[in-house]
Design a protein around this motif. Structure first.
Motif, PDB file in Angstrom:
ATOM      1  N   VAL A 122       0.838  -1.191   0.000  1.00  0.00           N
ATOM      2  CA  VAL A 122       0.000   0.000   0.000  1.00  0.00           C
ATOM      3  C   VAL A 122       0.876   1.244   0.000  1.00  0.00           C
ATOM      4  CG1 VAL A 122      -1.735   1.314   1.297  1.00  0.00           C
ATOM      5  CG2 VAL A 122      -1.814  -1.199   1.288  1.00  0.00           C
ATOM      6  N   LEU A 123       0.582   2.186  -0.887  1.00  0.00           N
ATOM      7  CA  LEU A 123       1.167   3.513  -0.813  1.00  0.00           C
ATOM      8  C   LEU A 123       0.228   4.357   0.031  1.00  0.00           C
ATOM      9  CD1 LEU A 123       3.454   5.429  -1.686  1.00  0.00           C
ATOM     10  CD2 LEU A 123       2.012   6.088  -3.641  1.00  0.00           C
ATOM     11  N   PHE A 124       0.707   4.726   1.201  1.00  0.00           N
ATOM     12  CA  PHE A 124      -0.101   5.396   2.216  1.00  0.00           C
ATOM     13  C   PHE A 124       0.226   6.890   2.187  1.00  0.00           C
ATOM     14  CE2 PHE A 124      -0.493   6.909   6.632  1.00  0.00           C
ATOM     15  CZ  PHE A 124      -1.711   6.407   7.040  1.00  0.00           C
ATOM     16  N   ASP A 125      -0.670   7.692   1.613  1.00  0.00           N
ATOM     17  CA  ASP A 125      -0.500   9.136   1.430  1.00  0.00           C
ATOM     18  C   ASP A 125       0.626   9.450   0.439  1.00  0.00           C
ATOM     19  OD1 ASP A 125      -2.674   9.960   2.884  1.00  0.00           O
ATOM     20  OD2 ASP A 125      -1.558  10.312   4.728  1.00  0.00           O
ATOM     21  N   LEU A 126       0.672  10.730   0.008  1.00  0.00           N
ATOM     22  CA  LEU A 126       1.502  11.088  -1.144  1.00  0.00           C
ATOM     23  C   LEU A 126       2.417  12.282  -0.903  1.00  0.00           C
ATOM     24  CD1 LEU A 126      -1.368  10.788  -3.784  1.00  0.00           C
ATOM     25  CD2 LEU A 126       0.228   9.007  -3.041  1.00  0.00           C
ATOM     26  N   GLY A 127       2.536  12.736   0.356  1.00  0.00           N
ATOM     27  CA  GLY A 127       3.407  13.870   0.624  1.00  0.00           C
ATOM     28  C   GLY A 127       2.800  15.185   0.158  1.00  0.00           C
ATOM     29  N   ASP A 163      -0.765  18.254   2.256  1.00  0.00           N
ATOM     30  CA  ASP A 163       0.455  17.546   2.639  1.00  0.00           C
ATOM     31  C   ASP A 163       0.289  16.031   2.645  1.00  0.00           C
ATOM     32  OD1 ASP A 163      -1.267  18.046   4.792  1.00  0.00           O
ATOM     33  OD2 ASP A 163       0.327  17.983   6.284  1.00  0.00           O
ATOM     34  N   HIS A 164      -0.878  15.569   2.204  1.00  0.00           N
ATOM     35  CA  HIS A 164      -1.130  14.125   2.121  1.00  0.00           C
ATOM     36  C   HIS A 164      -1.634  13.688   0.745  1.00  0.00           C
ATOM     37  CE1 HIS A 164      -0.607  13.411   6.504  1.00  0.00           C
ATOM     38  NE2 HIS A 164      -0.848  14.711   6.504  1.00  0.00           N
ATOM     39  N   VAL A 165      -1.974  14.639  -0.107  1.00  0.00           N
ATOM     40  CA  VAL A 165      -2.492  14.306  -1.446  1.00  0.00           C
ATOM     41  C   VAL A 165      -1.549  14.759  -2.549  1.00  0.00           C
ATOM     42  CG1 VAL A 165      -4.892  14.353  -0.668  1.00  0.00           C
ATOM     43  CG2 VAL A 165      -3.861  16.429  -1.647  1.00  0.00           C
ATOM     44  N   GLY A 166      -0.332  15.171  -2.198  1.00  0.00           N
ATOM     45  CA  GLY A 166       0.645  15.534  -3.220  1.00  0.00           C
ATOM     46  C   GLY A 166       0.757  17.000  -3.525  1.00  0.00           C
ATOM     47  N   LEU A 180       0.922  12.090  -7.594  1.00  0.00           N
ATOM     48  CA  LEU A 180       2.210  11.631  -7.070  1.00  0.00           C
ATOM     49  C   LEU A 180       3.341  12.589  -7.410  1.00  0.00           C
ATOM     50  CD1 LEU A 180       0.421   9.010  -6.995  1.00  0.00           C
ATOM     51  CD2 LEU A 180       2.542   7.733  -7.300  1.00  0.00           C
ATOM     52  N   THR A 181       3.104  13.504  -8.370  1.00  0.00           N
ATOM     53  CA  THR A 181       4.104  14.507  -8.718  1.00  0.00           C
ATOM     54  C   THR A 181       3.348  15.750  -9.180  1.00  0.00           C
ATOM     55  OG1 THR A 181       6.182  14.873  -9.935  1.00  0.00           O
ATOM     56  CG2 THR A 181       4.435  13.634 -11.078  1.00  0.00           C
ATOM     57  N   ASN A 182       3.988  16.655  -9.942  1.00  0.00           N
ATOM     58  CA  ASN A 182       3.289  17.904 -10.253  1.00  0.00           C
ATOM     59  C   ASN A 182       2.327  17.781 -11.436  1.00  0.00           C
ATOM     60  OD1 ASN A 182       4.958  17.857 -12.476  1.00  0.00           O
ATOM     61  ND2 ASN A 182       5.756  19.932 -12.194  1.00  0.00           N
ATOM     62  N   HIS A 183       2.133  16.549 -11.927  1.00  0.00           N
ATOM     63  CA  HIS A 183       1.085  16.265 -12.902  1.00  0.00           C
ATOM     64  C   HIS A 183       0.600  14.844 -12.650  1.00  0.00           C
ATOM     65  CE1 HIS A 183       4.810  14.709 -14.666  1.00  0.00           C
ATOM     66  NE2 HIS A 183       4.062  13.859 -15.358  1.00  0.00           N
ATOM     67  N   GLN A 184      -0.591  14.540 -13.097  1.00  0.00           N
ATOM     68  CA  GLN A 184      -1.179  13.238 -12.793  1.00  0.00           C
ATOM     69  C   GLN A 184      -0.696  12.193 -13.800  1.00  0.00           C
ATOM     70  OE1 GLN A 184      -5.317  14.709 -12.588  1.00  0.00           O
ATOM     71  NE2 GLN A 184      -5.365  13.905 -10.499  1.00  0.00           N
ATOM     72  N   ILE A 185       0.094  11.267 -13.296  1.00  0.00           N
ATOM     73  CA  ILE A 185       0.672  10.221 -14.143  1.00  0.00           C
ATOM     74  C   ILE A 185      -0.262   9.012 -14.203  1.00  0.00           C
ATOM     75  CG2 ILE A 185       3.035  10.962 -13.690  1.00  0.00           C
ATOM     76  CD1 ILE A 185       3.265   8.853 -11.563  1.00  0.00           C
ATOM     77  N   ASP A 186      -0.016   8.144 -15.172  1.00  0.00           N
ATOM     78  CA  ASP A 186      -0.827   6.939 -15.342  1.00  0.00           C
ATOM     79  C   ASP A 186      -0.588   5.997 -14.162  1.00  0.00           C
ATOM     80  OD1 ASP A 186      -2.317   4.809 -16.243  1.00  0.00           O
ATOM     81  OD2 ASP A 186      -0.881   4.193 -17.776  1.00  0.00           O
TER      82      ASP A 186
END
Length: 369
Positions: A122-127, A163-166, A180-186
């Protein structure tokens, strides 16, 4: 153990019921407190940024009333212990947090952990990705630690704060998405569990408002709501992992639910003993990781209290004393929302069982240990 939690939660409920009789009207005491707060050099910039306390306080009180009603209703719906199965192994690898274990890793004022069990990752939150970098601190640290996008199949978002959704990128225009980064990746066909209805291109996130099983031995405990004076109403979920022969490990994002309610919810859900608690708890007493307008923001923002009565050391200590009644074998606290003064209190209380979470420093619990 459980009676101590119940007493604290009952006291909170009775206080909320008493407040209901006053509805949301400001008393003379409220007006006097607001008048003093408006003269406080730390609070004045926050009111200028977030709004008039004469309007924010009634909203906060209404949120308290709403949250208590929701809490009683949801707790009453838990009528018997929940068997989520077990996992023999649990590894939590911090990918984003304030502290790092090596200079090559990036710290960030946010949270993301990789949670591995026998059956699921599980990836728990996204920074937070405060500066909207690409790659984000999350993707950068993943690469440094050898974690790929194929290395997890599930994403759990604890609550809908930046701070938890990227962060607050352009994809946040509707305030219901994440990245996960500054644009929504696949993200292929990953399963996603969110505390409020959220969206992502190509995915159908599950709104896990109530306790929700994710895999054998892994579940969210459902959302617990709390009003925040400046930030409004927040609904937050935590992760529970049942390690065979050890017990329940609770993984928290920010702890906006409050520690007593986190414990009370888990008490109601599980018969197994508690083994550990890991994550953010939002205890900032005097020192803040973040400053804005020259103000130690986290002292006043995000802790579920009126800003002119922030957390004092004795209040944090009372929560630590409650946690100690559970005889936990592991306590690891995030520095992203708890200051050094609070972390020192945890260290004093739990000794060798305590650690400050650091990016790249895994926490491993297994049946054979």
């Amino acid at each position: 153990m459980r009676w101590a939690t119940s007493i604290i939660v009952l006291a909170a409920i009775l206080t909320a019921i008493a407040c209901q009789s006053e509805e949301t009207e400001l008393t003379r005491g409220d007006l006097a407190a607001i008048s003093r707060a408006l003269e406080d050099s730390n609070l004045k910039p926050l009111f200028e940024a977030w709004g008039d306390p004469h309007e924010l306080l009634p909203r906060f009180r209404e949120g308290q009333r709403r949250a208590e009603e929701e809490w009683r209703r949801n707790q009453a719906a838990i009528t018997e212990p929940w068997d989520i199965g077990t996992t023999k192994t649990l590894e939590i690898l911090p990918l984003v947090d304030w502290h790092t274990s090596a200079p090559s890793l990036k710290g960030d004022q946010g949270v993301s952990y990789l949670v591995r069990t026998d059956e699921v990752t599980v990836l728990f939150d996204l920074g937070r990705n405060m500066h909207q970098e690409d790659p984000s601190p999350l993707l950068y640290n993943m690469a440094e630690l050898g974690v790929t996008l194929d290395g997890f199949g599930v994403i759990v978002i604890t609550h809908n704060h930046s701070d938890h959704v990227g962060g607050d990128g352009p994809w946040r225009k509707d305030n219901t998405s994440f990245s996960l980064t500054n644009h929504q990746i696949d993200l292929d066909e990953k399963a996603v569990y969110t505390p409020v209805p959220m969206t992502y291109p190509g995915l159908t996130p599950v709104h896990s408002e109530g306790p929700t099983a994710i895999a054998r031995g892994v579940a969210t405990i459902g959302t617990i709501s709390n009003p925040l004076f400046f930030l409004g109403y927040v609904q937050e979920q935590a992760l529970a992992v049942n390690v065979e022969g050890k017990g329940i490990v609770i993984i928290s994002g920010c702890g906006h639910q409050t520690l007593p309610k986190l414990l009370e919810r888990a008490d109601a859900l599980f018969d197994e003993p508690f083994y550990g608690l890991l994550g953010g708890l939002h205890y900032t007493i005097s020192d803040s990781r973040v400053e804005s307008f020259g103000v130690p923001v986290l002292v006043y923002v995000g802790n579920g209290k009126v800003p002119w009565e922030p957390f004092a050391a004795d209040e944090v200590q009372a929560n630590i004393d409650l946690l100690k009644t559970y005889n936990l074998s592991m306590v690891a606290v995030s520095g992203h929302d708890s200051g050094d003064e609070a972390l020192a209190l945890f260290g004093d209380a739990f000794g060798d069982a305590f650690s400050v979470i650091k990016v790249g420093e895994p926490i491993v619990i297994s049946t054979g240990d």
